[in-house]
Design an enzyme around this catalytic site. Structure first.
Site, PDB file in Angstrom:
ATOM      1  N   GLY A   9      -9.168   4.609  -3.172  1.00  0.00           N
ATOM      2  CA  GLY A   9      -8.060   5.559  -3.028  1.00  0.00           C
ATOM      3  C   GLY A   9      -8.250   6.677  -4.043  1.00  0.00           C
ATOM      4  O   GLY A   9      -7.317   7.142  -4.687  1.00  0.00           O
ATOM      5  N   ALA A  10      -9.511   7.117  -4.173  1.00  0.00           N
ATOM      6  CA  ALA A  10      -9.898   7.986  -5.297  1.00  0.00           C
ATOM      7  C   ALA A  10      -9.345   9.401  -5.198  1.00  0.00           C
ATOM      8  O   ALA A  10      -9.362  10.131  -6.178  1.00  0.00           O
ATOM      9  CB  ALA A  10     -11.423   8.038  -5.405  1.00  0.00           C
ATOM     10  N   ASP A  60     -11.418   3.154   4.741  1.00  0.00           N
ATOM     11  CA  ASP A  60     -10.189   3.439   5.474  1.00  0.00           C
ATOM     12  C   ASP A  60      -9.318   2.189   5.463  1.00  0.00           C
ATOM     13  O   ASP A  60      -9.679   1.165   6.053  1.00  0.00           O
ATOM     14  CB  ASP A  60     -10.541   3.850   6.912  1.00  0.00           C
ATOM     15  CG  ASP A  60      -9.302   4.322   7.674  1.00  0.00           C
ATOM     16  OD1 ASP A  60      -8.170   3.998   7.242  1.00  0.00           O
ATOM     17  OD2 ASP A  60      -9.469   5.008   8.687  1.00  0.00           O
ATOM     18  N   SER A 139       4.466  -0.805  -7.900  1.00  0.00           N
ATOM     19  CA  SER A 139       5.561   0.154  -8.031  1.00  0.00           C
ATOM     20  C   SER A 139       6.791  -0.553  -8.569  1.00  0.00           C
ATOM     21  O   SER A 139       6.975  -1.757  -8.349  1.00  0.00           O
ATOM     22  CB  SER A 139       5.906   0.761  -6.674  1.00  0.00           C
ATOM     23  OG  SER A 139       7.116   1.488  -6.762  1.00  0.00           O
ATOM     24  N   TYR A 152       8.327  -0.469   1.700  1.00  0.00           N
ATOM     25  CA  TYR A 152       7.457  -0.156   0.566  1.00  0.00           C
ATOM     26  C   TYR A 152       7.671  -1.194  -0.547  1.00  0.00           C
ATOM     27  O   TYR A 152       6.718  -1.715  -1.128  1.00  0.00           O
ATOM     28  CB  TYR A 152       7.785   1.248   0.051  1.00  0.00           C
ATOM     29  CG  TYR A 152       6.845   1.779  -0.999  1.00  0.00           C
ATOM     30  CD1 TYR A 152       5.522   2.069  -0.688  1.00  0.00           C
ATOM     31  CD2 TYR A 152       7.289   2.026  -2.303  1.00  0.00           C
ATOM     32  CE1 TYR A 152       4.662   2.585  -1.657  1.00  0.00           C
ATOM     33  CE2 TYR A 152       6.439   2.538  -3.275  1.00  0.00           C
ATOM     34  CZ  TYR A 152       5.127   2.819  -2.947  1.00  0.00           C
ATOM     35  OH  TYR A 152       4.283   3.332  -3.899  1.00  0.00           O
ATOM     36  N   THR A 154       8.704  -4.228  -0.195  1.00  0.00           N
ATOM     37  CA  THR A 154       8.134  -5.510   0.246  1.00  0.00           C
ATOM     38  C   THR A 154       6.641  -5.560  -0.055  1.00  0.00           C
ATOM     39  O   THR A 154       6.126  -6.539  -0.591  1.00  0.00           O
ATOM     40  CB  THR A 154       8.332  -5.672   1.763  1.00  0.00           C
ATOM     41  OG1 THR A 154       9.730  -5.611   2.038  1.00  0.00           O
ATOM     42  CG2 THR A 154       7.782  -7.001   2.261  1.00  0.00           C
ATOM     43  N   LYS A 156       4.903  -3.782  -2.236  1.00  0.00           N
ATOM     44  CA  LYS A 156       4.610  -3.770  -3.668  1.00  0.00           C
ATOM     45  C   LYS A 156       5.080  -5.055  -4.350  1.00  0.00           C
ATOM     46  O   LYS A 156       4.453  -5.530  -5.296  1.00  0.00           O
ATOM     47  CB  LYS A 156       5.250  -2.542  -4.327  1.00  0.00           C
ATOM     48  CG  LYS A 156       4.688  -1.209  -3.821  1.00  0.00           C
ATOM     49  CD  LYS A 156       3.192  -1.063  -4.093  1.00  0.00           C
ATOM     50  CE  LYS A 156       2.692   0.356  -3.813  1.00  0.00           C
ATOM     51  NZ  LYS A 156       1.237   0.485  -4.023  1.00  0.00           N
TER      52      LYS A 156
END
Lengths: 246, 440
Positions: A9-10, A60, A139, A152, A154, A156
């Site tokens: 995820g650079a 991906d 998060s 989101y 859930t 994290k």
């Protein structure tokens, strides 16, 4: 010795800011991203900033079964991995997810299952090597289920439990696992939100994250005050919590 | 801690509100389609309204902050337009390379340095920032990406240098750095007791110095009119390595004072002390580059000292032949008006032809001033100064302007019509509409 760093995820703003810190130290990096053209632009920048070498690979997160290949390629390219930072993710539209199980599943694939997909081969390799750090962007949203951010949160929250278990398993092998819990960060993912004093820049989060890895920390709230904000949010009694729109 | 970036200019006058701000992060992104005009904005250090687009959209370029390539053998650097000059210095000073031209702050973007064709204390030897640019990429609203240089699309290149962001979005640029032996500057300060003293120093043998600039006490009158301190510097020789320390963390003006702290009594004391603190008439020494080039960068948000009303910068240039009389007359007007200027700076520009069609620096003498904004009386003083500048055949610097008339702009920029041919129709700014009467 030059550190060998894999970043998945650079092209995310936080990941790029962390990569610059490693580049300045002369690290060797492997950047995995969906958009390899943009990752290549980042790679050029990191070389100018002092990285010893930078390679780019495609990844991906919406496609299953390419995680093993990615990890194998990166492991070979770097000759082993000292630090793996997993930073990919999306911010799902909660209202749309609430209306659609399909969208909810897709959001969980990108933000939870695809992360586990890369963590498993990385953990196994680091365990046999008896060395390494796995740093994963979680998060504060994973600390308590909330109506505004359920899917989101859930992903994290699930990730936090998975990493807790992984840390337990890998501790005897000398492998560190760090979960990073940023609060509000001013990135393209959150471009649509109005900003207040609680918002942090990717550079601030990156500074904390880089330091936490060096220190062998296990949980990082960044900026620091989120630890206390989330403590309060977790402690609010349910009856009261249900009257809020948090 | 981060908070919403403010989109106001450094002088904080005039107020403006963009309808929307589009942050850019990758240079391969297409130009976002907006229902109104767009203007690229960098770090917001322009003083007036050239970095504002009231009622339109801003393209925030700070996210385009990557280096593309740097050759440590030749000093050729290629980077995205949102890279700050401070980031360039952090990268290259240790390896013996310095900015070829730098303005008085390092907190500006490379794109902004080009769009305003900024100059520094070495204009008389190096020209402007635009003179150092070898190539750049321009993204036009048609979607076309144009590589411009003195050889490729020279018209568009000349329009973009000093083009105030109106010819399209600069995505990346390439420019040459200059070799230095270390981070220090050998500085010589000479006190002069009247305006003729300045001209004697500036036009005399002193042209041997790479960097020259004078601070003027604009409150002084009569025989002392135009007294000040002349600063001349050169990058230090390799043997000078050592002594002076790099400056520490900047101090900050943490809040907005309700009133301007720059008023006549404080200014009189400041100016007297500044002039007197130098005991000997000539003083020399070694300084770190940061306090020499960027004295105000050590104070975060120094523009707040002027209070909520903000301040007006005023920078003019007049041809050398008439510069003594014109400058004397301007200083007399300022002293008479009672509107003090904190930082009054005088410099002789070199005679190199301008790099861009709307470049401000040109052969002559430039005077830079700032006034706390007091409404009509401040505007009236600026109009009086404009008349003197116009009479002398001079011009006003757009990057510092918030109030000049369309006539004044047209008089100072005779290649305006040629520039218009390279305008991008989707781009506009508050400044552009004010000085040309163009539609929003």
């Amino acid at each position: 010795m030059s550190q060998r760093v894999l970043i998945i995820g650079a092209t995310s703003a936080i990941a790029e800011a962390v990569a610059r810190r490693y580049a300045a130290e002369g690290a060797t990096l492997f950047l995995a991203a969906r958009n390899t053209g943009r990752a290549a632009a980042i790679a050029d920048d990191l070389r100018v900033r002092g990285a010893r070498a930078v390679q780019v690979g495609a990844y991906d997160a919406t496609v299953t079964d390419n995680a093993d290949a990615l990890v194998a390629t990166a492991w070979e390219a770097l000759g082993g991995i000292d630090v793996a930072l997993i930073a990919h993710g999306t911010l799902p539209d909660q209202a749309a997810c609430a209306a659609s199980a399909v969208l909810t599943r897709q959001a969980l694939v990108v933000n939870l299952l695809s992360v586990i997909d890369v963590l498993i081969p990385l953990a196994n390799r680091m365990e046999s090597a008896g060395h390494g750090t796995l740093a994963v962007i979680g998060s504060v949203a994973g600390d308590r289920g909330r109506q505004s951010n359920t899917v989101y949160g859930t992903a994290k929250g699930g990730l936090a439990i998975f990493l807790q278990g992984l840390a337990h398993r890998l501790a005897p092998a000398g492998v560190r696992v760090l979960i990073v819990k940023p609060g509000f960060v001013d990135t393209p993912m959150t471009a649509a939100f109005p900003k207040s004093a609680l918002w942090a820049s990717p550079a601030t989060v990156a500074r904390d994250l880089h330091r936490a890895i060096a220190r062998g920390q296990r949980v990082l709230y960044t900026p620091w005050f989120w630890r206390w904000i989330m403590l309060i949010i977790r402690l609010i009694p349910t009856a009261l919590f249900h009257r809020t729109r948090l | 801690m981060g908070s919403q970036p403010r989109y106001q200019s450094w002088g904080r006058f005039p107020a403006a509100a963009p309808v929307g701000v589009q942050p850019l992060r990758f240079r391969d992104q297409p130009l976002p389609r907006m229902p109104g005009s767009v203007l690229p904005v960098g770090n917001g250090r322009s003083y007036g309204d050239s970095c504002l687009n009231n009622g339109g959209y801003l393209l925030a370029t700070r996210g385009l902050d990557r280096f593309l390539a740097f050759d440590p053998q030749t000093g050729l650097l290629r980077c995205e337009a949102g890279v700050l000059l401070s980031a360039v210095l952090s990268l290259t000073v240790g390896g013996g390379w310095f900015l070829p031209v730098t303005p008085g702050t390092r907190f500006i973007t490379v794109g902004g340095a080009i769009a305003n064709d900024v100059h520094g204390k070495n204009h008389h030897v190096a020209g402007t920032f635009g003179h150092q640019v070898t190539r750049l990429e321009l993204l036009r609203s048609t979607g076309e990406r144009v590589c411009c240089s003195p050889a490729e699309h020279p018209d568009l290149f000349a329009a973009t240098i000093g083009g105030l962001g109106l010819t399209g979005l600069i995505t990346w640029a390439e420019f040459r750095l200059q070799r230095i032996a270390n981070a220090y500057v050998q500085v010589e300060r000479t006190r002069f007791s009247h305006l003729d003293g300045f001209f004697d120093l500036a036009l005399g043998a002193d042209r041997a110095h790479e960097y020259t600039v004078a601070w003027i006490d604009c409150l002084a009158t009569g025989k002392q009119l135009g007294r000040g301190i002349y600063m001349a510097g050169n990058h230090a020789a390799p043997t000078c390595e050592g002594s002076p320390k790099a400056p520490g963390r900047p101090v900050s003006i943490p809040f907005d004072p309700p009133l301007s702290l720059v008023a006549r009594p404080t200014l009189r004391v400041f100016n007297e002390l500044f002039f007197r603190k130098q005991v000997r008439s000539v003083q020399s020494g070694l300084e770190h580059y940061a306090p020499f080039f960027y004295p105000l960068d050590g104070i975060d948000q120094w523009n707040r000292i002027y209070g909520p009303a903000g301040f007006l910068q005023y920078q003019s240039v007049v041809p050398l032949a008439v510069s003594r009389d014109a400058t004397r007359e301007m200083l007399r007007c300022i002293a008479q008006s009672g509107q003090g200027s904190f930082l009054s700076v005088l410099k002789v520009f070199g005679d190199r032809a301008p790099a861009g069609l709307l470049s401000f620096p040109r052969p002559g003498v430039t005077l830079a001033l700032d006034f706390p904004f007091k409404g009509r009386s401040t505007l009236r003083l600026c109009d009086t100064l404009d008349a003197l500048v116009a009479h002398a055949g001079g011009a006003i610097y757009p990057a510092k302007d918030a109030r000049m008339s369309p006539r004044m702009f047209a008089a100072g920029y005779p290649r305006l019509d040629q520039f218009r041919r390279s305008l991008d129709p989707a781009f506009s700014s508050s400044f552009w509409r004010r000085v040309t009467g163009a539609a929003a």
